[in-house]
Design a protein around this motif. Structure first.
Motif, PDB file in Angstrom:
ATOM      1  N   LEU A  70      26.100  49.265  50.248  1.00  0.00           N
ATOM      2  CA  LEU A  70      26.217  48.027  49.483  1.00  0.00           C
ATOM      3  C   LEU A  70      26.726  48.313  48.072  1.00  0.00           C
ATOM      4  N   GLY A  71      26.208  49.363  47.452  1.00  0.00           N
ATOM      5  CA  GLY A  71      26.687  49.749  46.137  1.00  0.00           C
ATOM      6  C   GLY A  71      28.145  50.152  46.162  1.00  0.00           C
ATOM      7  N   GLU A  72      28.538  50.894  47.214  1.00  0.00           N
ATOM      8  CA  GLU A  72      29.933  51.320  47.350  1.00  0.00           C
ATOM      9  C   GLU A  72      30.850  50.100  47.464  1.00  0.00           C
ATOM     10  N   ALA A  73      30.448  49.132  48.296  1.00  0.00           N
ATOM     11  CA  ALA A  73      31.282  47.938  48.480  1.00  0.00           C
ATOM     12  C   ALA A  73      31.402  47.146  47.184  1.00  0.00           C
ATOM     13  N   SER A  74      30.283  47.028  46.452  1.00  0.00           N
ATOM     14  CA  SER A  74      30.312  46.302  45.183  1.00  0.00           C
ATOM     15  C   SER A  74      31.236  46.987  44.178  1.00  0.00           C
ATOM     16  N   THR A  75      31.140  48.316  44.103  1.00  0.00           N
ATOM     17  CA  THR A  75      31.987  49.063  43.170  1.00  0.00           C
ATOM     18  C   THR A  75      33.454  48.952  43.559  1.00  0.00           C
ATOM     19  N   LEU A  76      33.741  49.075  44.846  1.00  0.00           N
ATOM     20  CA  LEU A  76      35.119  48.945  45.315  1.00  0.00           C
ATOM     21  C   LEU A  76      35.681  47.564  44.995  1.00  0.00           C
ATOM     22  N   ASN A  77      34.874  46.542  45.214  1.00  0.00           N
ATOM     23  CA  ASN A  77      35.316  45.174  44.945  1.00  0.00           C
ATOM     24  C   ASN A  77      35.642  44.996  43.465  1.00  0.00           C
ATOM     25  N   ASN A  78      34.753  45.495  42.603  1.00  0.00           N
ATOM     26  CA  ASN A  78      34.987  45.347  41.171  1.00  0.00           C
ATOM     27  C   ASN A  78      36.151  46.198  40.686  1.00  0.00           C
ATOM     28  N   LEU A  79      36.323  47.380  41.275  1.00  0.00           N
ATOM     29  CA  LEU A  79      37.493  48.192  40.935  1.00  0.00           C
ATOM     30  C   LEU A  79      38.784  47.469  41.305  1.00  0.00           C
ATOM     31  N   GLY A  80      38.788  46.848  42.481  1.00  0.00           N
ATOM     32  CA  GLY A  80      39.971  46.098  42.903  1.00  0.00           C
ATOM     33  C   GLY A  80      40.308  44.983  41.937  1.00  0.00           C
ATOM     34  N   ALA A  81      39.269  44.256  41.480  1.00  0.00           N
ATOM     35  CA  ALA A  81      39.499  43.162  40.540  1.00  0.00           C
ATOM     36  C   ALA A  81      39.996  43.687  39.196  1.00  0.00           C
ATOM     37  N   VAL A  82      39.429  44.811  38.737  1.00  0.00           N
ATOM     38  CA  VAL A  82      39.847  45.396  37.468  1.00  0.00           C
ATOM     39  C   VAL A  82      41.298  45.852  37.526  1.00  0.00           C
ATOM     40  N   TYR A  83      41.667  46.564  38.593  1.00  0.00           N
ATOM     41  CA  TYR A  83      43.042  47.055  38.697  1.00  0.00           C
ATOM     42  C   TYR A  83      44.032  45.901  38.853  1.00  0.00           C
ATOM     43  N   ALA A  84      43.622  44.843  39.525  1.00  0.00           N
ATOM     44  CA  ALA A  84      44.498  43.670  39.616  1.00  0.00           C
ATOM     45  C   ALA A  84      44.733  43.092  38.227  1.00  0.00           C
ATOM     46  N   GLY A  85      43.660  43.031  37.426  1.00  0.00           N
ATOM     47  CA  GLY A  85      43.800  42.529  36.074  1.00  0.00           C
ATOM     48  C   GLY A  85      44.662  43.410  35.194  1.00  0.00           C
ATOM     49  N   MET A  86      44.711  44.709  35.503  1.00  0.00           N
ATOM     50  CA  MET A  86      45.529  45.651  34.735  1.00  0.00           C
ATOM     51  C   MET A  86      46.970  45.688  35.231  1.00  0.00           C
ATOM     52  N   GLY A  87      47.224  44.964  36.315  1.00  0.00           N
ATOM     53  CA  GLY A  87      48.578  44.977  36.875  1.00  0.00           C
ATOM     54  C   GLY A  87      48.845  46.155  37.788  1.00  0.00           C
ATOM     55  N   LYS A  88      47.827  46.944  38.127  1.00  0.00           N
ATOM     56  CA  LYS A  88      47.976  48.087  39.043  1.00  0.00           C
ATOM     57  C   LYS A  88      47.688  47.589  40.454  1.00  0.00           C
ATOM     58  N   LEU A  89      48.700  46.968  41.044  1.00  0.00           N
ATOM     59  CA  LEU A  89      48.482  46.196  42.255  1.00  0.00           C
ATOM     60  C   LEU A  89      48.227  47.060  43.486  1.00  0.00           C
ATOM     61  N   GLU A  90      48.864  48.212  43.562  1.00  0.00           N
ATOM     62  CA  GLU A  90      48.622  49.075  44.719  1.00  0.00           C
ATOM     63  C   GLU A  90      47.171  49.538  44.755  1.00  0.00           C
TER      64      GLU A  90
END
Length: 686
Positions: A70-90
C-alpha cells in the motif's frame, strides 16, 4: 492532483521534519517511508516539485524493502503526479502505471480512483483526450460505488468533497472534447457531470425525509433519541447560564460544557446513522439519480425561465445557460479570479451605506458582472433566472449586480437560487403527494433575549448587565461582534428587535380572516417552535436573531426567547439539527434574520446551512438573507414583501422582485444594503 493531508502546509512540514529522525532513530522503516512520502506530498502541495520528488524517491525503495504494497502504491502514485507536474511525462506514465495494478490487487478502491484520476490528467496534458475520458470515467464509477456504500450523510458529504476534483477534471476533459468536436454533445455530458457533482447528500436527504424512516425501528432507539435531545437541550441551557452569570472559572467551565455538547451531538449523529442502518424503510429507499440535460429541461424548466449553472475550477470555470429548448456553455476565468471580485463586491455590500465609497462598490460589481455575464447577456430574454451557484458565488446577491446602464439584474429578471436542479425535481414530486396546508401563517417575533428587557418584572438596570469578556468564546466559537440592532449576534449582544412585532402584526392584517397563530414576547420560544404542530400552516415566519457557524453548521440556528416570564434563563436556540426534526407542509418559510442564507461551503455539496434544514422539514422554498441588516430595514422589506404576496397575489419570487424594486426606488432604502440581501431558495412556481 495531490491529496493534501493538512491545509496548513508549513505546520505539516514542521511536524514531519520532526518525525523523520525519530523514525530513523527507533528503526521503524515502514514509518520512515510513510513520513518521507508525506513530506513529498506536502512539498508537492507547496509547489516545490523537485523537493517532493527527492523525498518520494527516498521512500520508494524502503516501501519495496518492507514489502509494504500500500505504501509502495501511494508513493508511486504521488511520484507520477509530481513528474507530470514537472513535465517529465515518461516518468509520470511509468510510475502511475506501476501504481494502478498494485491498488487493484489490494482492492483499495479510493486509491485506485485517485491514480486513475492522475492518469486521466496525464493523458489530458498530452492531448490524449479519449484515453483521458476513459480513465476519468473509471475513476468516477469507483467514487460513485464507494459513496453508495456510506450511510452517514456527514461522511458522504466529506467523502464527496475529497473527490470533487475528479468531477472537475471530468468536466474539463469533456469541455476540451467539445471544443474539438462541438457536434458530439460533450457539453451536454459536462452539464450532466456538473449536476452529478452537486448537492447529492441533499438530494438523498430530501428522499429520506418523505419516507418516515423511524417507522418500524427498535423503540429503544426512539427512546435514546429523545434522551439525547433532552441532554443536548440541558447542556445548551448550561452554556447560556455561563454567558449570563458571574463566574471566575467561566472559561474553564465553558470549555467543559462545550466538549460535553460536542460529544452529545456526535452521539446524536451516530444514533441517526444507526436508525438508518436498521430501518426497513431506509433499506427500501431507492435514491434518485441526478438529472441529465434533457430531464432538467423537461422536469424543471418552463418557457419563462433560464437556468445559469456555474462550475468554478482552479484553471478555468464554466457556466451553462439552459432554457427549455436550448443550451450553451461559456468559458469563465479561474475560480481565484472570480473569488477576488466576489469578495470585493460582497464586502462592500455588507458595509453601512453611510460609511462606504459608493463608486468602489459600483466598480467591483461591474467588474464581477462583466466577468460572469458579458458573453451571453443579450441572450437572457426570459423573465426569470434560476441560478445554481458554486464556491464563492453562493455569497453574492445576484439581484444587486449591475447589468445594463443604470440598472441591476433585479430590474430585468426574477431571480431564484437552487442547490441543484435535481433537488427541485424531488421537491416537486413530493409536493404532488401532499394536501395543501389549511391554515395561513405561524409567526415567531419579538423574543426576549436579555435580563434587562422591559418586559421582565424587576429587570436589573442596564449597568448591572454582565458584558462578555470574549465574544469569540461566547458566540459559540464564532467571532460575532456586538452588532447592535441587526438580527444576528452573540447571546449577550442580542438586543430586542422592536420592529419585528410590528412587522408580524402588519403581516397578519394582510391575511384578514385567514387562520394564523402568533408567538410574541416570551411565547416566541423553543418549546413552542418544537411542540406546536406547524404542519397545518402555509407560511412559517421567524423574525428573530440568527447565529451562523460556518465551521460547525449544525450549531447554526435561530435564536428565540432566552427568558421565561419568571425571568428564568431558558434554552432558545433552534439549531439546524432541530430544524431537521420539524414537520412542515408549508409553502414558504421566511427567515427574517441575518445571514440565514449562508453556511459552510462544502465542495460538491454547496452550502450546509439552514435552507437545507427547512427543505428537509418539508418546505419547498425558503426566503433567507446573506448579511446583517438593521432591524428597521428588515421590517420595512418584510412588510412590502408580504403586502405584494398576500394582497396583490404575487408569487413569492414575484413579490421578492417587486419589493426589492420598491425599496430601490425609495430614497431612504435605495441602497442595495437594505434590499439585496434577501434571496429565494427553491421552488418558484406557486
Amino acid at each position: 492532483m495531490f491529496i493534501i493531508l493538512m491545509d496548513r502546509l508549513e505546520k505539516a512540514l514542521d511536524y514531519y521534519n520532526q518525525a523523520l529522525p525519530i523514525t530513523r532513530e527507533v528503526g521503524d522503516r515502514r514509518m520512515e517511508a510513510t513520513t518521507l512520502t508525506s513530506l513529498g506530498v506536502v512539498y508537492a502541495g507547496m509547489g516545490k516539485l523537485e523537493e517532493a520528488s527527492k523525498y518520494l524517491n527516498q521512500a520508494l525503495p524502503i516501501d519495496r524493502e518492507m514489502s509494504y504494497l500500500l505504501g509502495e502504491a501511494s508513493t508511486l502514485n504521488n511520484l507520477g503526479a509530481v513528474y507530470a507536474g514537472m513535465g517529465k511525462l515518461e516518468e509520470a506514465s511509468k510510475y502511475l502505471n506501476q501504481a494502478l495494478p498494485i491498488l487493484q490487487e489490494l482492492d483499495y478502491r479510493s486509491g485506485e480512483a485517485n491514480t486513475l484520476g492522475n492518469l486521466a490528467q496525464f493523458e489530458q496534458r498530452q492531448d490524449n483526450l479519449t484515453q483521458a475520458l476513459k480513465y476519468i470515467e473509471q475513476a468516477i464509477d469507483i467514487t460513485e460505488e464507494t459513496r453508495s456504500e456510506i450511510i452517514s450523510p456527514d461522511i458522504k458529504t466529506s467523502y464527496f468533497s475529497s473527490v470533487y476534483n475528479l468531477y472537475q477534471l471530468y468536466i474539463d476533459i469533456l469541455m476540451e472534447l467539445h471544443e474539438k468536436d462541438p457536434n458530439k454533445g460533450y457539453d451536454a455530458q459536462a452539464f450532466a457531470v456538473s449536476e452529478r457533482s452537486r448537492a447529492r447528500t441533499l438530494i438523498e436527504l430530501l428522499t429520506e425525509a418523505n419516507a418516515d424512516i423511524e417507522q418500524g425501528i427498535d423503540p429503544k432507539l426512539k427512546e435514546e433519541e429523545q434522551s439525547l435531545r433532552f441532554q443536548i437541550n440541558a447542556a445548551e441551557k448550561q452554556k447560556l447560564e455561563l454567558f449570563i452569570k458571574p463566574d471566575p472559572d467561566k472559561m474553564d467551565r465553558f470549555t467543559v460544557v462545550q466538549e460535553k455538547l460536542d460529544t452529545l451531538n456526535a452521539q446524536y449523529q451516530d444514533l441517526k446513522n444507526r436508525i438508518r442502518a436498521t430501518s426497513p424503510r431506509y433499506a427500501a429507499l431507492q435514491f434518485p439519480q441526478p438529472l441529465n440535460l434533457a430531464e432538467v429541461q423537461n422536469q424543471v424548466l418552463d418557457t419563462d425561465t433560464t437556468l445559469l449553472q456555474f462550475a468554478l475550477g482552479e484553471e478555468r470555470s464554466y457556466v451553462w445557460v439552459v432554457t427549455k429548448d436550448t443550451m450553451k456553455t461559456y468559458l469563465l476565468p479561474q475560480s481565484a479570479d472570480i473569488e477576488a471580485k466576489v469578495t470585493a463586491f460582497s464586502q462592500w455590500l455588507g458595509e453601512n451605506p453611510d460609511e462606504r465609497d459608493s463608486q468602489q462598490g459600483q466598480t467591483a460589481g461591474q467588474e464581477l458582472s462583466e466577468m460572469l455575464f458579458s458573453q451571453f447577456a443579450t441572450e437572457l430574454t426570459k423573465k426569470r433566472l434560476v441560478i445554481v451557484s458554486d464556491g464563492a458565488l453562493h455569497n453574492i446577491p445576484f439581484a444587486a449586480l449591475p447589468f445594463s446602464k443604470n440598472s441591476t439584474l433585479i430590474n430585468n429578471y426574477e431571480i431564484v437560487h437552487l442547490p441543484s436542479s435535481s433537488s427541485l425535481a424531488i421537491i416537486r414530486e413530493q409536493n404532488k403527494q401532499r394536501q395543501p396546508a389549511p391554515k395561513a401563517l405561524a409567526i415567531f417575533a419579538d423574543a426576549v433575549y436579555r435580563n434587562d428587557d422591559q418586559r421582565l418584572k424587576d429587570s436589573p438596570s442596564e449597568t448591572t448587565t454582565n458584558n462578555p469578556p470574549n465574544l469569540n468564546i461566547l458566540a459559540l466559537n464564532q467571532a460575532i461582534e456586538n452588532v447592535g440592532n441587526t438580527r444576528s449576534g452573540s447571546p449577550l449582544s442580542l438586543k430586542r428587535l422592536k420592529h419585528s412585532q410590528t412587522e408580524a402584526q402588519t403581516i397578519q392584517t394582510y391575511l384578514k380572516d385567514a387562520e394564523t397563530v402568533s408567538f410574541f414576547d416570551f411565547d416566541a420560544n423553543l418549546e413552542n417552535a418544537q411542540e406546536t404542530d406547524l404542519s397545518p400552516y402555509q407560511i412559517i415566519h421567524f423574525a428573530s436573531h440568527g447565529i451562523l457557524d460556518t465551521e460547525r453548521p449544525e450549531l447554526s440556528g435561530i435564536v428565540l426567547s432566552l427568558y421565561n416570564e419568571q425571568g428564568e434563563l431558558i434554552n432558545g436556540y433552534l439549531r439546524l439539527n432541530e430544524i431537521f426534526n420539524l414537520n412542515l407542509t408549508s409553502e414558504l418559510v421566511v427567515l427574517s434574520a441575518c445571514e440565514t442564507g449562508l453556511g459552510k461551503d462544502m465542495k460538491g455539496e454547496g452550502l450546509i446551512g439552514l435552507t437545507r434544514g427547512f427543505m428537509y422539514a418539508g418546505s419547498p422554498r425558503v426566503l433567507v438573507s446573506l448579511w446583517q441588516i438593521n432591524d428597521e430595514g428588515t421590517s420595512e422589506f418584510m412588510r412590502r414583501f408580504y403586502r405584494l404576496m398576500l394582497e396583490e397575489n404575487l408569487t413569492p419570487v414575484q413579490a421578492l422582485k417587486a419589493a426589492q424594486l420598491e425599496m430601490q426606488q425609495t430614497e431612504k432604502w435605495s441602497d442595495p444594503y437594505y434590499w439585496a440581501a434577501f434571496t429565494l431558495q427553491g421552488e418558484w412556481n406557486q
